[in-house]
Design a protein around this motif. Sequence first.
Motif, short mmCIF file in Angstrom:
data_model
loop_
_atom_site.label_atom_id
_atom_site.label_comp_id
_atom_site.label_asym_id
_atom_site.label_seq_id
_atom_site.Cartn_x
_atom_site.Cartn_y
_atom_site.Cartn_z
N ARG A 100 0.37 4.20 -2.79
CA ARG A 100 -0.42 5.36 -2.36
C ARG A 100 0.36 6.66 -2.50
NH1 ARG A 100 -5.54 7.44 -1.17
NH2 ARG A 100 -5.37 8.97 0.50
N ASN A 113 -8.81 3.17 4.78
CA ASN A 113 -8.99 1.91 4.04
C ASN A 113 -8.64 0.70 4.89
OD1 ASN A 113 -9.97 2.82 1.59
ND2 ASN A 113 -7.93 3.20 0.74
N TYR A 128 0.82 -1.21 0.00
CA TYR A 128 0.00 0.00 0.00
C TYR A 128 0.86 1.26 0.00
CZ TYR A 128 -4.12 2.87 0.96
OH TYR A 128 -5.13 3.80 0.87
N ILE A 146 -11.56 -1.01 6.52
CA ILE A 146 -12.64 -1.45 5.64
C ILE A 146 -12.42 -2.90 5.25
CG2 ILE A 146 -13.84 -0.97 3.46
CD1 ILE A 146 -14.05 1.23 5.62
N ASP A 188 -13.07 -4.56 2.73
CA ASP A 188 -12.60 -4.86 1.37
C ASP A 188 -11.12 -5.24 1.40
OD1 ASP A 188 -15.07 -4.25 0.34
OD2 ASP A 188 -14.54 -2.20 -0.20
N PHE A 189 -10.41 -4.74 2.38
CA PHE A 189 -8.99 -5.03 2.54
C PHE A 189 -8.83 -6.17 3.56
CE2 PHE A 189 -9.22 -0.82 0.85
CZ PHE A 189 -8.11 -0.67 0.04
N HIS A 224 -2.69 1.93 6.01
CA HIS A 224 -3.77 2.09 5.03
C HIS A 224 -4.68 3.27 5.36
CE1 HIS A 224 -2.59 -1.99 3.93
NE2 HIS A 224 -3.44 -1.99 2.93
#
Length: 559
Positions: free
Chosen positions: A327, A410, A323, A413, A415-416, A407
């Motif tokens: 990022r 994120n 990440y 969340i 999704d990760f 993160h």
Amino acid sequence: MKVLQDVTEKTTRNFFQDNNTLQLILEDTLNKDFLDYATRELTVFGELCANDIDLRAKHTDREGEPKLKRYDKYGEEVSEVWVNDGYKKTVQETYDTGIVGYVHKEIPALGVKGNYTYSFAQGYLLSHAEPGFYCPVTLTMATAYLLDHYADDTLKERFLTPVCSTGEGPLFEGATFLTERQGGSDVGANVVKAVKEVKEGNNYRLFGEKYFASNAGMCGVAMVLARIEGAPVGSKGLTLFAVPWRKDNGEVNHLRVRRLKDKLGVRAVPSGEVEFDGAEAFVVGDPTKGFYYMMEALNLSRICNAVASIGIMRRALLEAKDYATRRNAFGKRLSDFPMVRDTLGKLAATLHVEVATVFGLIGLYEKVTAGEATEQEVILNRLYIAIMKKETAEQAIHFAHEAIEMHGGNGYIEDFVTPRLLRDAQVLTVWEGTANILGLELIRLVNKYSAHIVFTNVMQMRLQQIADNELKQIVVIQLKLLTKELTKFANLDVDLQSFEAKKLAKKMAHLYESVVAVEWAAKHGGRYKKLAEVYLDEVWALRDIGDLMKTVQYFEEIV
């Protein structure tokens, strides 16, 4: 505006490739034929874990966790546990690698038995993706250990063969049922009763309940501690039994799953409350030594716990690094900022040292289980396992936390993978003994065996074998300070010892790891010397404000 860099090339992740510390460990410990075999198989398994098994783990965690079916359509009690098809595939693929079986039987391609180093290398890779399922694997390993070491030939034929299946026959997963409501970690308070079925033979019927029974409903055989009628109270009165989940006709063996636990994490493993209502059971080994047998299996499970911890640690670092290099923030990649490089550098150093230390103690464990260890090595084995189980479990939580922070929003969340890593990591401080229980183990070892003297003497001998250098001198100084503290600790009353035990266990783990760090630095140099520098600076708080930013300077090489 793009805040994440595009990654358009198709890449297949593999948890074994670039796993440099593990690869060097295998090179140092396996002969050439075994190394070639292990490298080939772990490459395949590393890819499987990083892709298919990881995807299935996400599904199991979010949507496909085990469910209890207590009754069939006729109202008959069946206590069946449903698991999703992806989980079933992970079960079959993993056991077929020999993660359990090849510890106890020949690897066909080599004509020799495998070993724990290879098995734990597989477990390390699996735990990157599915530490929840590594719990049933651990229980199956413990079951195989107990049957192989203490069961008679009849029980081995009936249970050990399917427990060690690698696809050539039916598979029995294992389980170890210890905990009861009234006792918890105080296993000596157990009251599950064993009633002799006939005057002759070792057949008994069990009555009572086990409150934390992992792999309930999925195991083919469970190893259960129970008290034969008339046996003494306390741990010395417990006998080890092999209890098949089903009778020969396929019916459930007079037991039931009352409910499955609704757990914070590791949702893949069905943990339940199991009631025995006359379940057929068979004595394993000496009826007076059940508790001691199970404690041997517990030490194996504690190593598995440490292996699961370092698996989560490395996955957390991989996710954080991935990440940070994608990022963009404030006109830069995250990985260009010194504070980010510092975090990742410290994680990389700690991970390397803990992987090296855990696999080092695995080598000693193999010597102990083979009956080739000295009395001193047996004591060290118990001590190393206790302090490293505690340290790695706590670090797994820390690494998952740092990955979430890297993160930002994120990281929170689903999704990760980061939330699941944190939820799964939390159980590792609880399974197989909390920090308090491990602190009591340290007290027992010090008071009964003078383990603190054995430990400091061995650490000193290992340091003496390293040529003098600045890193070695740091550890020599810390060893002298710790030796004084341990001597004082050994002379305290029990209440004061219990107050100090956890803090000293952590210092002992750091000292042990520091010795390993400087050994690797001396042997391999380069990157491993830099990792040792970063580790020692961090763990012993050696860096002053304004000193050289080693994690930034060394970043490209160590991360």
